[in-house]
Enzyme design. Structure first.
Site, PDB file in Angstrom:
ATOM      1  N   ASP A 542       0.822  -1.279  -0.104  1.00  0.00           N
ATOM      2  CA  ASP A 542       0.041  -0.086  -0.061  1.00  0.00           C
ATOM      3  C   ASP A 542       0.955   1.277  -0.087  1.00  0.00           C
ATOM      4  O   ASP A 542       2.010   1.225   0.368  1.00  0.00           O
ATOM      5  CB  ASP A 542      -0.968  -0.047   1.214  1.00  0.00           C
ATOM      6  CG  ASP A 542       0.135   0.174   2.511  1.00  0.00           C
ATOM      7  OD1 ASP A 542       0.853  -0.822   2.615  1.00  0.00           O
ATOM      8  OD2 ASP A 542      -0.497   0.861   3.454  1.00  0.00           O
ATOM      9  N   GLU A 543       0.204   2.420  -0.244  1.00  0.00           N
ATOM     10  CA  GLU A 543       0.788   3.758  -0.282  1.00  0.00           C
ATOM     11  C   GLU A 543       2.173   3.884  -0.870  1.00  0.00           C
ATOM     12  O   GLU A 543       3.125   4.096   0.042  1.00  0.00           O
ATOM     13  CB  GLU A 543       0.787   4.191   1.467  1.00  0.00           C
ATOM     14  CG  GLU A 543      -0.712   4.152   1.869  1.00  0.00           C
ATOM     15  CD  GLU A 543      -0.552   4.639   3.341  1.00  0.00           C
ATOM     16  OE1 GLU A 543      -1.635   5.001   3.692  1.00  0.00           O
ATOM     17  OE2 GLU A 543       0.500   4.437   4.123  1.00  0.00           O
TER      18      GLU A 543
END
Length: 865
Positions: A542-543
């Site tokens: 993620d991210e």
């Protein structure tokens, strides 16, 4: 968003650290001694002016939001030296300050440094100085402001500024940050925007919330989590276990139930040759985790297909016991879990947690039939498990200290301070990790390790960079390059969600995948040696923010158009797909967070894949969960609206935690979670500003598709100690266990058609709400009368809730979210007294809850006069 507070605090400490007018001619040793003395005496105060944005907020940062703060610095002595710096953690970079005397510079992540300008001429004795500034988002909680600022002068040993070091309240056991000026309930402090309708959790507000369910129930026959079927047998009396239990096993291994017997012994139920017979038999017609339990007048019978089922039956016996009683009701139980995946996630990478804490958590998970431990072992701030042949991962990556070269440790973050002996530092040796794995296996818990990648990987990147430099200096060039995770020629400028500019593994270099192979192979071996096979690994995924654009290695990958990659934005998905297939080749299922996993091409992913849905429901996050479930993936619900335990229990500035998706996540809200119907929560939940929201089920589940399970999450940015972690997890974990194991009859079934849900649609209805309230009363009473007392026996540092209270016609009335919990009150500073029933009071009144067995008290609230 909470992160901006730290800047202000840091500034406070900065001024305090300045040299004195009288010391300019002193020796180096004397100067160092003076700085240490100043660090010990400096008083810093941090005050929020307003959390409301204005026209001077930077529209290009923090979605245009910012807060204003005032830093007041008071030096106890004159100090005119200017060759010092103050380092501190602040969650978001400062946008601007209004001081001519000091500069605040963002270094990386949340680390900032304050230096005096040429205009600074020193501090006058006992004179206060104010610095006003703006920083991104909001500061609504005291824990937004990190502790442990430190002073550095001319390369000397850094000195912690004492006034920023946390203390512990001996009555509550809770951390105190004494440099913070109290936030008020005034709207400019308490609410982030004019549309924010959040109510502060005052004693009066809590009383109104608790009162409809303030009913004390008999929980003698109650079991947590609730079994699928319970029949109460019509037999007089109860079964007495004071003489112990005498086990007979048929096909069930004693080793597989040993941990359950140990827990029963903690409550006084011990094995004895003359005790009540407990016959445990293996039967073949039950599922792996299913069991049957009969408690009769002279015998307990347990039937299960596996050791796991028998173990859970013993935990149900433990749940039936009242504290300080060895009497059991006569019941017949048939039970099996709702979900295959019933988990708890703990982040030990941001702030380390001890092996003892992890084992205590595993005990509590097993006691309430949770079976998956998502162990977040590596992130930007730390790598927490030893890997053979890569000592730098723990020698460098497991420690935060003041070494700006990062050859010896990584940068201080999250209020860790400058010293290696900080409680936030540490790692598990190979033997530690294997011991945790074995301990979990003995309690029928699968350990799912996670080293977040390609983003959130700064600790690993810096550790491998230190390895590269060390081996290069030794002339071992090929070995030095073997596990490098960054492209030294990459000139890309980016900033991650946590404000790092160098935290993303380069997904275009073969050495990155060599590193992945090495780590997975070593973990797989440790798991195999510990009776806890590595069959699932969480990538994170993620991210990943804007990395690789200028990397020569990635430009080459794009030129060659490997696996259909056409632009830099495709590279993250390429990494996830490639690592997922590496895992599949090793017989390991890949898991990841839904935002990163959602960008992959399902045709290039293994069919056997898990995704964790963490997109907030208030932002229609259910659609992402549905879409990836429809891919045929296993979906584990991790909805922050109810399952993020790093969020505050209540809307109170004193409560620890972030609040980006919810201002209050108390145990009752976790209990209300309907994991099989995500959009329907819009009928009775509110958004993060406690306004109604609408959920459009625009991507319905395909008929027959179901979620794989659910888990609670504890991220640890603001959670520095074992006790703080326990406080945030318990008692919310018990509600996760209830919802993951048992499907309540009040839950609204999922409608596979596209629908819109809001407070006006009323599909949930009054009848379901009434049933839910009745079952919450039973659950809350069980916690107060059984679970929390047993947790206290097991030395768990759970949260004691703040009570509700009002004064009506001169009488104090109190209640608790958990009916039956001990409550106390104080009038006009007098002695604390137990609350039994409404009582006449005159004067200032404070109220609190109390533990049943020990001296610990909850945080008090003061009633309005």
């Amino acid at each position: 968003m909470i992160r901006t507070t730290m800047i202000f605090l840091s500034c406070l400490y900065v001024i305090a650290c300045q040299p004195t007018n009288n010391d300019s001619q002193q020796t180096s040793d004397e100067s160092s001694s003076l700085n240490k003395g100043l660090a010990e005496q400096l008083q810093v105060k941090y005050e929020i002016i307003t959390n409301r944005k204005d026209e001077l907020c930077d529209e290009n940062q923090a979605d245009g939001f910012c807060f204003q703060a005032k830093l007041t610095l008071t030096s106890p002595m004159a100090f005119d030296q200017t060759n010092w710096k103050i380092y501190f953690s602040n969650m978001a970079p400062v946008q601007m300050d209004e001081s001519d005397l000091f500069d605040i510079r963002h270094i990386n992540g949340d680390l900032h440094v304050i230096t005096p300008t040429k205009s600074f001429t020193g501090f006058a004795e006992n004179t206060s100085y104010e610095i006003k500034f703006r920083a991104g988002f909001w500061h609504l909680s005291h824990t937004d402001m990190m502790p442990n600022y430190y002073l550095v002068e001319n390369g000397k040993e850094p000195q912690l500024i004492t006034s920023t070091v946390p203390t512990i309240d001996p009555i509550t056991g809770l951390e105190q940050l004494n440099h913070i000026v109290e936030l008020t309930h005034e709207p400019h402090h308490f609410k982030r925007t004019p549309n924010d309708n959040t109510s502060p959790a005052t004693a009066e507000w809590l009383y109104q919330e608790n009162q409809p369910n303030n009913v004390v129930h008999d929980v003698t026959t109650s079991i947590l989590p609730t079994p699928k079927s319970v029949k109460y047998l019509k037999m007089a009396g109860m079964l007495d276990l004071s003489g112990g239990i005498n086990l007979s096993l048929d096909g069930i291994n004693r080793e597989g139930i040993h941990a359950g017997l140990v827990r029963l012994a903690k409550f006084g139920v011990k094995e004895s040759g003359s005790g009540v017979e407990v016959a445990i038999s293996q039967v073949q017609n039950l599922a792996d985790e299913e069991y049957q339990l009969s408690i009769l007048r002279n015998k307990i019978s347990i039937a299960a297909a596996t050791d796991t089922g028998a173990f859970y039956a013993l935990q149900s016996i433990a749940s039936l016991l009242m504290p300080n009683s060895l009497q059991l009701p006569f019941v017949s139980i048939e039970d099996e879990p709702r979900f295959e995946f019933r988990g708890m996630h703990v982040d030990v990478s941001r702030n380390f947690k001890s092996k003892a804490f992890i084992m205590q958590l595993l005990d509590q998970m097993a006691a309430y039939k949770l079976n998956k431990f998502h162990f977040h072992l590596a992130d930007d701030e730390g790598w927490r498990v030893e890997i053979p042949d890569l000592p730098e991962l723990t020698e460098v990556g497991a420690t935060k200290c003041h070494d700006l070269s990062e050859q010896d440790c990584v940068l201080p973050q999250l209020g860790s301070g400058p010293n290696k002996d900080s409680v936030s530092n540490g790692y598990y040796t190979i033997e530690d990790y294997k011991e945790i794995l074995q301990y979990a296996a003995a309690r029928h818990i699968q350990v799912i390790p996670s080293m977040d990648m390609p983003g959130h990987s700064r600790a690993a990147i810096k550790a491998m960079e230190a390895r590269f430099k060390k081996l290069t200096a030794q002339g071992q060039h090929a070995e030095a390059s073997k596990y490098v995770l960054h492209d030294v020629e990459d000139s890309t400028e980016y900033r991650s969600v946590q404000f790092y500019n160098d935290n993303t593994i380069n997904a275009c270099m073969d050495s990155s995948y060599t590193f992945v192979h090495k780590v997975i192979d070593e973990l797989q071996l440790m798991h195999a040696q510990s009776n806890n096979p590595l069959t699932k690994y969480h990538i994170g995924a993620d991210e990943t923010e804007g990395a690789w654009v200028e990397s020569p290695a990635c430009k080459s990958l794009l030129t060659n158009n490997v696996m259909g990659i056409e632009k830099a934005e495709d590279i993250a998905a390429y990494f996830i797909e490639r690592v997922s297939n590496i895992l599949a080749e090793k017989g390991i299922q890949a898991a990841g967070w839904n935002d990163g996993m959602g960008h992959t091409d399902p045709t290039r992913m293994p069919k056997d894949t898990q995704s964790n849905a963490w997109s907030p429901l208030m932002w229609n996050g259910h659609n992402a969960a549905h879409e990836q479930t429809n891919r045929g993936w296993q979906m584990v619900l991790s909805s922050p609206d109810a399952l993020y335990f790093d969020f505050p229990y209540e809307a109170d500035a004193h409560e620890r935690g972030y609040y980006w998706a919810a201002r209050r996540v108390n145990t009752k809200k976790v209990f209300q979670f309907m994991p099989e119907n995500l959009p329907a929560h819009a009928e009775f939940w509110l958004d993060r500003e406690e306004n109604p929201y609408t959920a459009e089920n625009s991507t319905p589940l395909k008929k027959g598709m179901k979620f794989h399970g659910m888990q609670g999450q504890l991220w640890s940015e603001t959670v520095r100690t074992d006790d703080q972690a326990s406080y945030m997890i318990f008692p919310r974990l018990y509600a996760v266990a209830e919802r993951a194991w048992h499907k309540a009859d009040w839950e609204l079934s999922y409608d596979y058609e596209a629908k819109v849900y809001s407070p006006e649609t009323n599909y949930f209805g009054d009848e379901r709400k009434h049933k839910r309230d009745i079952q919450w009363q039973r659950f809350a009473n069980h916690l107060a009368q059984k679970t929390l007392v047993k947790a206290e026996i097991e030395d768990v540092f759970f949260r004691l809730p703040t009570p509700g209270a009002v004064i009506e016609e001169g009488q104090l009335k109190m209640n608790s979210i958990f009916p039956g919990l001990a409550m106390e009150y104080q009038v006009s500073g007098g002695d604390w007294q137990s609350y039994i029933k409404p009582v006449a009071v005159t004067g200032a009144v404070k109220v609190r809850t109390a533990s049943k067995l020990g001296p610990r008290k909850g945080r008090y609230l003061e009633l309005k006069q």
